[in-house]
Design a protein around this motif. Structure first.
Motif, PDB file in Angstrom:
ATOM      1  N   MET A 187     -11.737  -3.412   1.379  1.00  0.00           N
ATOM      2  CA  MET A 187     -11.686  -2.147   2.242  1.00  0.00           C
ATOM      3  C   MET A 187     -13.354  -2.192   2.203  1.00  0.00           C
ATOM      4  N   THR A 213      -9.425   6.915   4.783  1.00  0.00           N
ATOM      5  CA  THR A 213     -10.065   6.651   4.515  1.00  0.00           C
ATOM      6  C   THR A 213     -11.457   5.956   5.552  1.00  0.00           C
ATOM      7  N   VAL A 214     -11.127   5.329   5.867  1.00  0.00           N
ATOM      8  CA  VAL A 214     -11.821   4.492   6.745  1.00  0.00           C
ATOM      9  C   VAL A 214     -12.576   5.616   7.574  1.00  0.00           C
ATOM     10  N   GLN A 247      -6.244  -5.244   0.583  1.00  0.00           N
ATOM     11  CA  GLN A 247      -6.819  -4.179   1.139  1.00  0.00           C
ATOM     12  C   GLN A 247      -8.741  -4.095   1.812  1.00  0.00           C
ATOM     13  N   ILE A 287     -14.328  -4.138   5.587  1.00  0.00           N
ATOM     14  CA  ILE A 287     -14.385  -3.122   6.181  1.00  0.00           C
ATOM     15  C   ILE A 287     -15.694  -2.360   5.669  1.00  0.00           C
ATOM     16  N   ARG A 288     -15.988  -1.560   5.039  1.00  0.00           N
ATOM     17  CA  ARG A 288     -17.415  -0.890   5.062  1.00  0.00           C
ATOM     18  C   ARG A 288     -18.251  -2.071   5.217  1.00  0.00           C
ATOM     19  N   ASN A 317      -6.272   4.258   3.602  1.00  0.00           N
ATOM     20  CA  ASN A 317      -6.667   3.327   3.672  1.00  0.00           C
ATOM     21  C   ASN A 317      -7.716   3.634   4.995  1.00  0.00           C
ATOM     22  N   ILE A 325      -0.097   2.955   0.986  1.00  0.00           N
ATOM     23  CA  ILE A 325      -1.429   2.166   1.267  1.00  0.00           C
ATOM     24  C   ILE A 325      -2.850   2.404   2.219  1.00  0.00           C
TER      25      ILE A 325
END
Lengths: 513, 513
Positions: free
Chosen positions: A421, B56-57, A419, A424-425, B53, B49
């Motif tokens: 994430m 969320t981004v 995923q 990406i953050r 996500n 999912i």
């Protein structure tokens, strides 16, 4: 004094990098276990129609078993209507007989790590089979020899994405027809440790294949396990000759696997339509597989479908076409409903050269083979010119592409790492991912890697001679053959195999027919 | 006296056959209407999912709208959290705004028979876009000129399987940067009658594109209909620049379609994983498409995904890889859940030459594009060297392969004629189908036909010079260009268009930046 030192330093670093890039690995990937769906073009209704029509073909028209009175007798006993050599099967009989064939089987290799499971969601890849000619850049197109054959076996042994050593990777025309199967099997057994195929050109040559396997694997092991998968072609339309059936009888009796496979150029050996061809294919494999189960219930078999389209102008078979794809997808659906392993597709092309045409046609075929749910793909590398030619360069070109099938079949992970994430953050709008922690942790396995194709900058590529794919492939062929090391073998077995071949050859005069 | 007559007869017959074989047809196939399923690699759970996500981004990380205060104001009004140039969207906002975008739209061509419907189960094929170089056998690799551009437009016009004339088929580097869009649009409008794309390199050039369309189609028609589909790239990761957004604003305001498309080399502009890349792609297109709907609710848009993998050794983008396929399949599923047309895939390759590597990579990409449910395929022919080069030979090679996609998409008929039971009865075991009634009645349309590839016997092919695919393609390029005939146009419109271009060019000095 600094200058030479720096030059040495550079040279050393470059050599180390080159060594790493060109390090020889004889790793063989595990056969493909699909984690993606099959692609299906036929509706349930269409499948029902084709299955019903196939039963009608078997009952009303029937099939011929030629020059094979024992087969006719077996069919009579099984409840078929036998008139002359024509065998008509009451509806349901063939399918009932096919029910004893296993839905999957293990073919053992002499290296147990390279044994393959044929069936289920698996895909086993084997090289080109049958061409009388070979081609490479230096020698052009010429009749194949036993020396060529051995080179192809070595290349197959060293090809990571190839799970199977195959059978007649080319036809060694410099050895007598009645003896070349001995040399071919000997090459597969001693130059590789991957699974292989047996001879089908005469029942006694099938018997020789079994006996050589008994030396290699042990007699008991062979009787209790499958150690060969061999190719039994049907003379489409709907004819089963005594040579092929004789070989099938030997293999089935010995619990060895057979691909029962129509060989069809659409419009010539089958109707010009997809549904009509699928009907005939199904009728033929039902009859052939049912017959294998009459020989020995439970004998492992694969439902085969070698089907190409045709250029109606010239009569030439054509490859990588949409009609071939439709048939390959549809036959896969039929095989799954029958509960049997499925053989189809390959590195098919009509092109005379390993050029763009060859690659378009091949890619179309390989992709459709993966998505069609094929379990055993013969001809998966090295096929050229409609199967008349085994190409050295195309062998390694296709074998490299087989890696993409492995990658595709893996499917898509959505676990937390996938995923990404945190990545990406970490990177955020306008940033870049090359240096981020997630990339560093994952880049080594993130992407399929070619062993062949060119990704260099244009300038570097130009300086290095503007090589095309065939030139790169030619270099790779030489590199692999130069670095080939024979897998070890128990000396007693090696001696016994060599002795068997020598004795057999001495026992009969050469025959070239 | 018989001899010369017979010779004349033969000559005439041969000439007639040659004429038939080489007869020029400028027929354009209808856009593909799929009659096959889409191939889907992601489960519902995986899609959930990724969608969660992406929300969320958008909410936590947000996207940048750079140098565009008006855009920030629009976002503020729409309910986004705007800090500096960072725009954060509360969960659900982007998706809600996207709901006004149509699920499909018609792009009109000046020849109404060539208008295309983008969306649903359709696939519209457009040529390569953007390369600064061209390549052909004679001239090698060189900077593209306006003359090259016109040749590509002519080839596109004459390509049966190409539905769309495209946009920047190559970058005409011999025309000033601030004026070349005028020449490019003029070429598409006058040398072809297929639909085309507008300029996006500056908002005022987008405005010029609209004004030229108003001349070509009439002002009212343009305001009420979509006559351009233009390419708006996102600066991944998650950045929207003022030039592209300025062009988007012009097109959306005028009801003209835009492809909102991340441009991603995986591992550089997006995470190194498939799921992570899909998450970012979805977040980016949600933001971009939502913005288009802030400009004009109902403006037609396409969800784009230009995503390649990367060679981690060299940093080069790689094409036709399994990871690119996974992303293309997955993004198609996301687009369908969003209810929007989908753009992806193309004749992608990294190879410097139109060789086997180019064709492997291209076939992998084209096949996955069809099966992924792509609705608009830019770059569907002519792409070479990672998009740096438009290749004349590869243009016609790929364009020929696009025919196989049409064939595949047709699906399989099981009507009575397709079942062919009469043919199977007529021929019977051991017979052949070439002459049977069913074959005679159906052979003309049974198989896809190439206009390029070689199916000749080896001997004939050798005698004719052993031509490879590139040599055949080079001949076809010349043949098509030699036989090109410009489609007719109302002289008043032609004059007005030429006048517009001349006036615009005269109104400003050349600029090459």
């Amino acid at each position: 004094m600094a200058e030479p030192a720096r030059r040495r330093g550079r040279g050393g670093g470059g050599a180390a990098r080159r060594a790493e890039r060109t390090a020889i690995s004889i790793e063989t990937a595990k056969y493909i276990e699909r984690n993606i769906p099959n692609f299906e073009v036929l509706t349930e209704e269409a499948l029902d129609i084709i299955e019903a029509n196939a039963e009608t073909v078997l009952e009303e028209i029937g099939v011929n078993f030629v020059d094979n009175p024992a087969a006719l007798e077996r069919w009579r006993e099984a409840g078929a209507d036998v008139q002359g050599e024509r065998v008509r099967l009451p509806k349901g009989l063939a399918r009932k007989l096919c029910a004893t064939a296993p839905s999957q089987y293990t073919q053992h290799a002499r290296n147990p790590e390279k044994s393959v499971v044929v069936g289920g969601r698996n895909l086993v890849l084997a090289p080109v089979y049958g061409p009388p000619f070979v081609r490479d850049i230096e020698g052009g197109r010429r009749y194949a020899t036993m020396e060529d054959f051995r080179k192809f076996v070595k290349l197959g042994y060293m090809s990571k994405w190839l799970h199977h050593s195959g059978g007649t990777v080319c036809e060694p025309t410099d050895v007598a027809v009645n003896k070349r199967h001995l040399d071919m099997l000997h090459a597969h057994m001693t130059l590789s440790d991957k699974p292989f195929m047996g001879s089908v050109t005469a029942p006694e040559r099938a018997q020789d294949s079994v006996e050589m396997c008994e030396i290699l694997f042990g007699k008991d092991f062979v009787q209790e396990n499958t150690v060969m998968t061999s190719l039994i072609n049907i003379n489409s339309p709907m004819q089963f000759d005594d040579v092929m059936m004789g070989a099938l009888e030997v293999y089935a009796k010995n619990n060895q696997a057979a691909i029962i496979s129509p060989f069809i150029v659409g419009g010539a050996m089958a109707p010009v339509s997809v549904a009509g061809t699928l009907t005939q294919v199904l009728a033929e494999v039902l009859a052939g597989i049912a017959y294998s189960q009459l020989i020995r219930p439970g004998a492992p078999v694969i439902m085969g479908a070698f089907v190409t389209s045709i250029d109606m102008g010239s009569g030439a078979p054509t490859f990588g076409t949409p009609e071939a794809a439709h048939i390959t997808y549809g036959a896969g659906q039929l095989a799954r409903r029958l509960g049997l392993p499925y053989r189809s597709a390959g590195s098919f092309c009509g092109s005379k050269l390993p050029d763009a045409q060859a690659a378009y046609e091949t890619s179309n075929s390989l992709n459709m083979g993966l998505l069609a749910g094929v379990n055993f793909m013969l001809h998966s590398c090295g096929w050229l010119e409609g199967g008349l030619v085994s190409s050295f360069e195309k062998f390694v070109m296709d074998a490299d592409q087989l890696g993409t099938l492995h990658g595709l079949a893996k499917g898509v992970s959505v676990d937390e790492n996938a995923q990404a994430m945190d990545a990406i953050r970490e990177v955020g709008p306008g940033g870049h991912y090359l240096g981020c922690a997630h990339t560093q942790a994952n880049f080594k396995d993130a992407f399929w890697k070619t062993d062949l194709l060119d990704y260099k900058p244009f300038e570097t590529w130009s300086e290095e001679g503007s090589k095309d794919t065939v030139a790169l492939a030619s270099e790779r062929v030489k590199f692999l053959l130069d670095n080939y090391k024979q897998p070890s073998m128990d000396p007693g077995i090696a001696e016994a195999l060599a002795g068997y071949v020598a004795n057999k050859k001495a026992s009969m005069p050469d025959s070239f027919t």
